[in-house]
Structures are given as structure tokens and as C-alpha cells.
Design a protein around this motif. Structure first.
Motif, short mmCIF file in Angstrom:
data_model
loop_
_atom_site.label_atom_id
_atom_site.label_comp_id
_atom_site.label_asym_id
_atom_site.label_seq_id
_atom_site.Cartn_x
_atom_site.Cartn_y
_atom_site.Cartn_z
N PHE A 93 45.45 37.89 41.78
CA PHE A 93 44.08 37.37 41.77
C PHE A 93 43.15 38.43 41.17
N ILE A 94 43.29 39.65 41.65
CA ILE A 94 42.46 40.75 41.16
C ILE A 94 42.67 40.94 39.66
N GLN A 95 43.91 40.89 39.23
CA GLN A 95 44.17 41.05 37.79
C GLN A 95 43.50 39.94 36.97
N LEU A 123 40.85 38.17 37.79
CA LEU A 123 39.40 38.37 37.80
C LEU A 123 39.00 39.54 36.90
N LEU A 124 39.80 40.58 36.90
CA LEU A 124 39.52 41.72 36.02
C LEU A 124 39.54 41.28 34.56
N LEU A 141 39.14 38.33 33.40
CA LEU A 141 38.02 37.41 33.19
C LEU A 141 36.73 38.22 32.93
N SER A 142 36.53 39.25 33.72
CA SER A 142 35.36 40.10 33.55
C SER A 142 35.34 40.74 32.17
N LEU A 143 36.50 41.18 31.73
CA LEU A 143 36.57 41.83 30.43
C LEU A 143 36.21 40.85 29.32
#
Lengths: 172, 172
Positions: free
Chosen positions: A109-111, A113-114, A116-118
Motif C-alpha cells: 500500500f505504501i509503495q 501511494l509513494l 502515486l505521489s511521484l
DNA sequence: GTGGGGCATTAACCTATGTTAAAAATCACA
DNA sequence: TGTGATTTTTAACATAGGTTAATGCCCCAC
């Protein structure tokens, strides 16, 4: 992959015909979708009725209105198929609950979202610092296959200009 | 809060004077910073030497170049203090490692990334669909206290226009 | 094949914002 | 409190992109 597998196995399959919407701006929608095939666009309709495209969604992507799902508010954008698309639908809270039980899922999940942010950061950068011409050149360079599948109308709405302006840019 | 507490307790405190940079565009920087006091700006310098401001960072915020930290590439932006600021520095990988060991930390991580995404989405929406005038009005409405602390130069660079254009907008 | 609908192009004109430069205001602090 | 530095305003001109509308094109349904 664990997350994608979970969605693929436990989600509800959907088939969206070209031109049909998965969800519409203003609706509550707390699902997340995994795109198995096809091509979609996520877009806003502004107060004065104009459409601007937030992003194009290709096979393999997970998409949904995080805002709507997470904050239980109406979605700020619509999701529509540009060609017949197969999706798998799963409630957002189900994934969140899952991530509370499994470290590996929450890491995934964190990966997601990361990355996505990028992606969003890149888009913000381009909107903030590049001219329409430069944004168009970048798009053609980065996603030539995608560009081929789109109408100029949709490319223009993605770049934040009118189709007329895009035609001018292309012609010079 | 657990994450913030960890940073506050285990991080290295930094004091940045007004006008000094925490890290610069082009540098590797795999730290994350918790802002305890002060005000900073994150900004890009474009190829032709122009500055555009990505965001302003106020006390209580966690900031860092996710891109640089996560992908081990040079940062695409600089971070500079607009007034004397106190930060606490912690390596990004340390937080990531921590989140692998604790479900509650990884949940907090997910929440932070989610709210980051929402912020960026809002900004993308404004850049894509609003005029400079509307963006300025929104900023004044949403963050009146922040606006008071900024120069028009910096406000303009945040809005994506020149100080001259902002002066015109204000005067009408 | 024919007719209609959407798409792309072109043109003429309009407006917002950029550029440069100079003047005016404000600030910083010796 | 005066002086230089910085910020803001103003003006004149240039340019990118918006608006509207006309034209031609292509595709598809009938």
C-alpha cells in the motif's frame, strides 16, 4: 502483487463499454478499481461546464477517488471508458482493513501511494513550469503509444488547453 | 503521532536561518524533516533560471523529497527557510524500516501519504482548471494567515505567474 | 451510397499574462 | 532618522492561448 491478487480474486468484475462511466463527479464512490484491460480517462467538469482531464488510466493500474473513498465525500471527478474496459471492483475500506492485518499488504500500500505521489508531483511540476508546447512534447516523448490512441480533443483537455490551441501547436 | 514522536525523539535537530537552504535541487537527500517552527518554501529552478514555488511548509509538517529519498535520485526541488526555522532530521529509510516492524506506524505512514495525495490532487485541480485570479482568491480564502507572511514575489511564484501579473490582479 | 455527427483545421479577433523598465513605496538597520 | 536595498506598482508593448465560427474530413448507421 499480493494486493493486486487479492483484488483480482475477491473483487467484482465489471465491463464498461466505450463512453460509459464507472462513477461520476459528485457521487459517493468508496471503491477502488483494478484495470485489467482497456483505457479510461479521469476528468473534471468545471463550474462553467468545461472538461479537463486529470489522467488516462491504462491496464494494470489501480484507480479510484481516494478523496471520496477515504473522506466519505463525493468524488471530484468522473471516470469514463475511452474504449471497452474490464475492471475489478473492491471497497476501499476492505483494502485498508486488510492492510491493518498484514504488514506486507501495508508495505505494498505504501509503495503504491509513494508512486502515486511521484506521478502527481511530476504533473504538478509540468503544469507549474512548462508551456503547453513543452507539455505536449513531453507527453509525445514519454507515452507515444498512448498518444496514438487518443483524440486531439482529449489530449488538449489533458494538457489544459483547447483543441484549437493544440492544433496550432502541432502545426508549429 | 507515534511517527512524529519517533522523529522528534530520535532525529537530529537543525536550525535554519532565513534565506538558508535545507537541501538544494540536484542534491541527493534521503532525509525527512519534521518542522517544529518557522516557515519554508519548496521550489524549482527551471532550465531557463526561473523559480516556481511548489509549496510552503509550516510548523507541524513532515517534508522531504520523497522522490530523492525513495528512488535515490537527486532532488528535483530545493527547500529554503523564509524565516528562521527549527527542523528535526531523520533518514527516510529509517522510517520505512520502522514501518516494516510496526503495523501502527505503517498505518500512520499510509495516512500521511493519503493526505499528501489529497493535497497534491487539490493543487493539480487548481492549476488545471482555475485562472490565476481564481487561484489567488482561493489562497487568500483558505490561508489568510499564511498569505500575510509572504511577499508578493513568493505568492506569484506559487501561483505560477509573475509578480507583475499578481500586482495587476490585486489591483483588480 | 447518403446523411449526420463528431473531429480536426484554419482564420479573425480578443484577453490574460509575460517582458522590460522605470518610478514609487517600504524595509532594514547603521 | 537617513540611506541603500528590496519589494511593489505602473506603463508600453509582445505573445500564448481562448473564443467563435466556418470548412472539410471521416466514420458509421441506415
Amino acid at each position: 502483487m499480493e494486493l493486486q491478487n487479492y483484488i483480482a480474486k475477491n473483487g467484482i468484475p465489471l465491463e464498461i463499454e466505450k463512453g460509459k462511466q464507472v462513477f461520476a463527479q459528485g457521487e459517493l464512490c468508496d471503491y477502488v478499481y483494478l484495470v485489467k484491460s482497456g483505457l479510461l480517462k479521469a476528468f473534471y467538469i468545471t463550474a462553467d461546464g468545461k472538461e479537463t482531464i486529470k489522467s488516462f488510466i491504462q491496464a494494470g493500474t489501480i484507480i479510484g477517488s481516494l478523496n471520496a473513498a477515504h473522506c466519505k465525500v463525493p468524488s471530484t471527478f468522473s471516470l469514463e471508458a475511452l474504449s471497452r474496459s474490464e475492471l475489478v471492483q473492491v471497497p476501499f475500506y476492505e483494502l485498508l482493513a486488510l492492510s491493518k492485518k498484514s504488514i506486507s499488504i501495508s508495505q505494498e500500500f505504501i509503495q503504491i501511494l509513494l508512486s502515486l505521489s511521484l506521478k502527481k508531483e511530476r504533473r504538478e511540476y509540468e503544469l507549474l513550469t512548462l508551456s503547453a508546447t513543452e507539455r505536449f512534447e513531453n507527453l509525445c516523448k514519454d507515452q507515444p503509444e498512448l498518444v496514438k490512441k487518443l483524440t486531439q480533443n482529449d489530449i488538449a483537455k489533458y494538457l489544459g488547453i483547447t483543441p484549437v490551441a493544440l492544433s496550432r501547436i502541432k502545426h508549429q
